[in-house]
Design an enzyme around this catalytic site. Structure first.
Site, PDB file in Angstrom:
ATOM      1  N   LYS A 226       1.145  -1.122  -0.457  1.00 52.94           N
ATOM      2  CA  LYS A 226       0.301  -0.205   0.159  1.00 52.94           C
ATOM      3  C   LYS A 226       0.892   1.163  -0.047  1.00 52.94           C
ATOM      4  CE  LYS A 226      -1.145  -1.764   3.553  1.00 52.94           C
ATOM      5  NZ  LYS A 226      -2.508  -2.100   5.078  1.00 52.94           N
ATOM      6  N   THR A 259      -7.618   9.314   9.242  1.00 50.38           N
ATOM      7  CA  THR A 259      -6.937   7.441   8.451  1.00 50.38           C
ATOM      8  C   THR A 259      -6.415   6.836   9.113  1.00 50.38           C
ATOM      9  OG1 THR A 259      -4.283   8.829   8.455  1.00 50.38           O
ATOM     10  CG2 THR A 259      -5.501   9.785   6.495  1.00 50.38           C
ATOM     11  N   GLY A 261      -7.096   3.743  11.230  1.00 48.76           N
ATOM     12  CA  GLY A 261      -6.974   2.145  11.136  1.00 48.76           C
ATOM     13  C   GLY A 261      -8.477   2.230   9.450  1.00 48.76           C
ATOM     14  N   THR A 262      -7.005   2.674   8.438  1.00 48.71           N
ATOM     15  CA  THR A 262      -7.092   3.201   6.965  1.00 48.71           C
ATOM     16  C   THR A 262      -6.450   1.448   6.887  1.00 48.71           C
ATOM     17  OG1 THR A 262      -5.702   4.029   6.375  1.00 48.71           O
ATOM     18  CG2 THR A 262      -7.474   5.109   5.908  1.00 48.71           C
ATOM     19  N   GLY A 263      -5.687   1.119   7.398  1.00 50.97           N
ATOM     20  CA  GLY A 263      -4.726  -0.531   6.894  1.00 50.97           C
ATOM     21  C   GLY A 263      -5.836  -1.503   7.898  1.00 50.97           C
ATOM     22  N   CYS A 264      -6.432  -0.955   8.377  1.00 50.41           N
ATOM     23  CA  CYS A 264      -6.974  -2.418   9.120  1.00 50.41           C
ATOM     24  C   CYS A 264      -8.488  -2.365   8.618  1.00 50.41           C
ATOM     25  CB  CYS A 264      -8.088  -2.109  10.766  1.00 50.41           C
ATOM     26  SG  CYS A 264      -6.230  -1.965  11.849  1.00 50.41           S
TER      27      CYS A 264
END
Ligand SMILES: Cc1ncc(COP(=O)(O)OP(=O)(O)O)c(N)n1
Ligand SMILES: Cc1ncsc1CCOP(=O)(O)O
Ligand SMILES: [Mg+2]
Length: 546
Positions: A226, A259, A261-264
Site C-alpha cells: 500500500k 486516517t 485505521g485505514t490499514g485494518c
C-alpha cells in the site's frame, strides 16, 4: 490457493447462496423461519445455518479509541454485510494522539478464544491484525491448520499510524516463516514492507513492485503493497501482485486527518468480500473504494485532539444498498461494444426494451445501457428488472442512464451520467464502492474531474454528427483524442457510430479507447442481433489491424 484449506476450493464461494445474498438483501431473500415454541435446539440451529451469512474472524488487538484494530474490523465487515467474530490478541490504550499502553493477552488465552470461535462457528475468512508475539502467531497457525477456512488475509501490523511499535522484531521471523506461507494475501504498507525485507528503502512505484515480488516469495498467494505513505501525490497508488502480473491500483488521496485505521479497514473489507465469494482482485478493489468513500465521508468530522482521527465506517447506513455491491468487478474491456437503448426506436420497430436487450446480447454486445428518456418510471423499472435478469445470466453488465433511483431499485451494475446529471461523486455516495459509474466528457477538464469524482469510465462524443441526441456538439477525432490523452480512465466513443465508421474509430489506436457505444446503428434497425453481430466483427477486425 487457500493456504489453510483444500487448495482447489480456495476462493470460490463455499455456499452457492452466498452470492445470491448480494443480489437480494436478507430480509427479502431468506426463507422465513418461524421458531415454534416446541422446536428442539438442534432444529433451530439447522434452520439458522440455511440463511447465508458471510463470516470473517478477526484476530487482532483492541483499540480503546475504536478507530483501528478489532473495533475497525467489526465495523468494516458489518458495513459490507459480513458477520465478524473477534479474537483479541492485545488490549491497547490509545487515542487520536497515539498509543499510551499495550497489554498482550497470554497466548494460551488467545488459543482458547480461537478454539471457541473456530470449533463452533462457520468462519469463511480469517483476517489478522496486531499479533504482538511470536507465540501468538504460532498458536494462530496451529489453530488454522486444525480448523481450515476459505481464506486468510494477513495485515502485518507492526507500527501504528502514530509511529508506535505494536509488534516487535522477534515476531518478524515467525510472520515470514509460518504465517505468510498460509496467507492468501498479505497487505503491508511501505513501512511494513520495508521492515519485512530488512529495512530496504522504498521510494518509488518500482521499489514497491520489487518489494511485492520479494514478499510473494515468502509464500502468500497475493501481495498488496500500500502506497498511502508514499511522498505526496494526487493519487494513492497500491501495487497488487499475484505471482504473474503487477497491477497498480490508483485511488484518490483524500485530504483529511481522519486516517487512523485505514490499514485494518482495508484488510477487513478484503476479508468480507472474499467471504461473500469475490475474487481476490475484485475484493481488493472494492475494499480500496470503500476506504476512499469512508474517508471522503468523514473528512471533516472531529473526534479527539490528536493528529489522527478515526473515520466513519458506517457511512453506508445512509444508503443501505451499498452492501449489495456488484457481482463482478468492472472490466474496461466490457466497453468494447456498448449497446445503448432508445425506447422511441424500439417502439417504432415493435420491440419491448427487454427483447431489444436480449437481441443485442445475442449479437455480442459486451455492456448494455438503458437510456429511456420517454418511458414512465414504473414501466422503466419493470423493464430494467427484467433486463437485469437477462444481463446477469449472460454475464453482461447493465447500466442505467441518468436515473440513480431506477438503478438502485433494480440493483443494476451501475449508472451513466452526463455533465448536467447528478455529479459522479454524489452518485458514488449513493451507489457505493462496488458499482460502475460512467461519465460523459467532452473536454480534458471534464475528464480530470471524472477521475477525481471516482468514475470508472468516460463516454466521449459525439465523435460524428448524430440525430439521436439533440444539440450535441460534434467532437471529431481530435476532440476524442484530447479526452483520451487527458485521462487514465478507460474511454468509450459515442455519437453517430455505425458499421461504416466504427473501424476508423478503433484504428485511431488510442490506448485507453476501449470500444464504441451505439444507439441508432443497433436499435433503429429491423434486426438488432444481426446489426450487433456485424458491428462486433468490424470492431474485431479493426482491433486486429491496429
Ligand atoms: C456511454 C455513454 N456515453 C455518453 C452518454 C451521454 O450521456 P449524457 O451526456 O448524460 O446524455 P444523455 O445520454 O443522458 O442524453 C451516454 N448516455 N452513454
Ligand atoms: C447519448 C449520446 N451522447 C453523445 S452522442 C449520443 C447519441 C448516440 O446515438 P447514436 O449512436 O444513434 O448516434
Ligand atoms: Mg444524462
Amino acid at each position: 490457493m487457500a493456504s489453510v484449506s483444500a487448495p482447489s476450493a480456495a476462493l470460490a464461494p463455499r455456499r452457492p447462496s452466498a452470492s445470491a445474498a448480494l443480489l437480494f438483501p436478507y430480509p427479502y431473500s431468506s426463507p422465513r423461519v418461524s421458531p415454534s415454541p416446541t422446536a428442539q435446539p438442534r432444529r433451530l440451529a439447522v434452520a439458522a445455518r440455511a440463511m447465508p451469512w458471510p463470516h470473517v474472524l478477526t484476530v487482532a488487538g483492541s483499540d480503546s479509541g475504536a478507530g483501528a484494530g478489532i473495533q475497525a474490523d467489526i465495523k468494516a465487515s458489518a458495513a459490507l454485510g459480513a458477520y465478524c467474530s473477534s479474537v483479541i490478541t492485545a488490549v491497547t490504550a490509545q487515542n487520536t494522539v497515539g498509543v499510551q499502553g499495550v497489554h498482550a493477552v497470554p497466548e494460551e488465552f488467545v488459543g482458547e478464544q480461537l478454539r471457541s470461535v473456530l470449533s463452533d462457528m462457520s468462519v469463511d475468512v480469517v483476517k489478522t491484525g496486531m499479533l504482538p508475539s511470536a507465540g501468538i502467531v504460532k498458536v494462530l497457525c496451529e489453530n488454522l491448520r486444525k480448523f481450515p477456512v476459505k481464506a486468510l488475509v494477513v495485515d502485518p501490523v507492526m507500527v501504528s499510524t502514530s509511529g508506535d511499535t505494536l509488534s516487535g522484531p522477534s515476531t518478524l521471523a515467525t510472520f515470514r516463516d509460518e504465517l505468510f506461507p498460509m496467507a492468501d494475501i498479505v497487505t503491508p504498507n511501505v513501512k511494513e514492507a520495508s521492515k519485512l525485507l530488512g529495512d530496504v528503502s522504498l521510494q518509488t512505484i518500482s521499489d514497491m513492485r520489487s518489494a511485492a515480488e520479494s514478499i510473494y516469495k515468502l509464500g502468500p498467494k497475493h501481495v498488496l503493497v500500500k502506497g498511502g505513505d508514499m511522498p505526496d501525490s494526487t493519487d494513492a497508488i497500491d501495487v497488487f501482485f499475484d505471482g504473474k502480473e503487477f497491477i497498480e491500483l490508483r485511488g484518490l488521496r483524500i485530504k483529511t486527518r481522519n486516517t487512523h485505521g485505514t490499514g485494518c479497514t482495508l484488510a477487513s473489507c478484503i476479508a468480507a468480500e472474499l467471504a461473500k465469494g469475490a475474487t481476490m482482485l475484485h475484493a481488493v478493489e472494492v475494499a480500496k473504494k470503500f476506504v476512499e468513500s469512508a474517508l471522503y465521508h468523514s473528512k471533516d468530522r472531529v473526534i479527539g485532539n490528536g493528529p489522527q482521527g478515526p473515520f466513519d465506517h458506517l457511512f453506508s447506513l445512509k444508503s443501505p444498498l451499498h452492501k449489495m455491491g456488484s457481482l463482478h468487478k468492472f472490466n474496461p474491456d466490457d466497453l468494447f461494444l456498448y449497446a445503448v437503448t432508445d425506447s422511441g426506436m424500439n417502439k417504432k420497430w415493435g420491440r419491448s426494451i427487454k427483447d431489444a436487450v436480449k437481441a443485442a446480447i445475442e449479437g455480442g454486445a459486451t455492456i448494455v445501457q438503458l437510456r429511456e428518456k420517454d418511458t414512465e418510471t414504473r414501466e422503466f423499472l419493470e423493464a430494467a428488472k427484467a433486463c437485469v435478469d437477462i444481463c446477469r445470466s449472460s454475464g453482461v453488465p447493465l447500466l442505467i442512464n441518468d436515473r440513480i433511483d431506477v438503478a438502485l431499485a433494480c440493483n443494476a451494475d451501475g449508472v451513466h451520467v452526463g455533465q448536467s446529471d447528478m455529479p459522479a461523486w454524489e452518485v458514488r455516495e449513493l451507489l457505493g464502492p462496488g458499482k460502475i459509474i460512467g461519465v460523459s466528457c467532452k473536454t480534458p477538464a471534464q475528464a480530470e474531474q471524472a477521475w477525481k469524482d471516482g468514475a470508472d469510465y468516460i463516454g466521449s462524443g459525439g465523435v460524428f454528427p448524430t440525430t439521436t441526441k439533440a444539440n450535441n456538439p460534434t467532437l471529431g477525432f481530435e476532440g476524442l483524442r484530447a479526452v483520451c490523452s487527458a485521462s487514465k480512465l478507460p474511454v468509450v466513443a459515442i455519437g453517430g457510430i455505425n458499421t461504416g465508421n466504427a473501424g476508423s474509430v478503433m484504428e485511431l489506436g488510442l490506448p485507453n479507447l476501449k470500444g464504441v457505444a451505439v444507439v441508432s446503428a443497433l436499435f433503429d434497425r429491423e434486426c438488432v442481433a444481426t446489426e450487433t453481430r456485424s458491428l462486433r466483427s468490424i470492431l474485431m477486425n479493426a482491433c486486429s489491424r491496429s
